[in-house]
Design a protein around this motif. Structure first.
Motif, mmCIF file in Angstrom:
data_model
loop_
_atom_site.group_PDB
_atom_site.id
_atom_site.type_symbol
_atom_site.label_atom_id
_atom_site.label_comp_id
_atom_site.label_asym_id
_atom_site.label_seq_id
_atom_site.Cartn_x
_atom_site.Cartn_y
_atom_site.Cartn_z
ATOM 1 N N LYS A 105 0.820 -1.212 0.000
ATOM 2 C CA LYS A 105 0.000 0.000 0.000
ATOM 3 C C LYS A 105 0.855 1.264 0.000
ATOM 4 O O LYS A 105 0.562 2.230 -0.677
ATOM 5 C CB LYS A 105 -0.915 -0.018 1.229
ATOM 6 N N PHE A 106 1.921 1.298 0.766
ATOM 7 C CA PHE A 106 2.879 2.399 0.807
ATOM 8 C C PHE A 106 2.252 3.746 1.132
ATOM 9 O O PHE A 106 2.238 4.662 0.316
ATOM 10 C CB PHE A 106 3.691 2.497 -0.491
ATOM 11 N N ASP A 107 1.710 3.863 2.347
ATOM 12 C CA ASP A 107 1.286 5.166 2.855
ATOM 13 C C ASP A 107 2.518 6.039 3.018
ATOM 14 O O ASP A 107 3.648 5.540 3.008
ATOM 15 C CB ASP A 107 0.609 5.019 4.228
ATOM 16 N N LEU A 108 2.336 7.337 3.212
ATOM 17 C CA LEU A 108 3.482 8.233 3.388
ATOM 18 C C LEU A 108 4.324 7.861 4.603
ATOM 19 O O LEU A 108 5.522 8.121 4.630
ATOM 20 C CB LEU A 108 3.008 9.680 3.505
ATOM 21 N N ILE A 109 3.704 7.235 5.608
ATOM 22 C CA ILE A 109 4.454 6.886 6.816
ATOM 23 C C ILE A 109 4.904 5.425 6.838
ATOM 24 O O ILE A 109 5.461 4.962 7.820
ATOM 25 C CB ILE A 109 3.642 7.210 8.090
ATOM 26 N N THR A 110 4.687 4.705 5.732
ATOM 27 C CA THR A 110 5.191 3.338 5.629
ATOM 28 C C THR A 110 6.711 3.384 5.665
ATOM 29 O O THR A 110 7.335 4.209 4.993
ATOM 30 C CB THR A 110 4.714 2.674 4.316
#
Length: 141
Positions: free
Chosen positions: A50-55
């Motif tokens: 998914k790679f959220d900004l906080i991943t």
């Protein structure tokens, strides 16, 4: 009818729509979004992750030499991820759109070059390191 020596009838430069061939898509003229589109082969979503900004992302090993199918941006991500880095930080360092970075990260995850830690649900986010990583990533932008 306007006389031929009238300035309004001067020769106009060729309109971009009237051009033929590839001469209209060279270098800076192609615009800022063409290059990321080409880097991702037109993909706008990662194949995996998914790679959220906080991943948080980390390289599994050193930068591979002559890895087939990896572009210079892929290799730059592996270099940057030798220590844990958030997607926001990567985006800032690479100066690329976040959607492009997510697609490149998905490629690297598929090939086993990086591992990722998805953010925990909001109720469980008590680790100050995570907040610090996000703040550092936003500053890098």
């Amino acid at each position: 009818m306007i006389p031929p020596d009238d300035p309004a009838q001067e020769q106009r430069p060729e309109e971009p729509a009237a051009r033929t061939g590839y001469d209209r898509w060279l270098d800076e003229q192609a615009g800022p979004m063409v290059r990321p589109y080409v880097m991702t082969s037109g993909r706008i979503e990662p194949t995996r992750g998914k790679f959220d900004l906080i991943t948080l992302v980390v390289a599994v090993g050193p930068e591979p030499e002559g890895a087939i199918g990896l572009g210079p941006e892929h290799l730059a991500i592996i270099r940057l991820c030798q220590s844990v880095m958030s997607v926001a930080e990567l985006t800032g360092h690479l100066d690329l759109p976040v959607a492009t970075v997510r697609v490149l990260l998905g490629d690297l995850l598929d090939k086993g070059f990086v591992s990722m830690q998805e953010p925990e649900p909001e109720a469980d986010m008590h680790d100050i390191r995570l907040y610090k990583a996000v703040i550092d990533g936003l500053r890098a932008l």
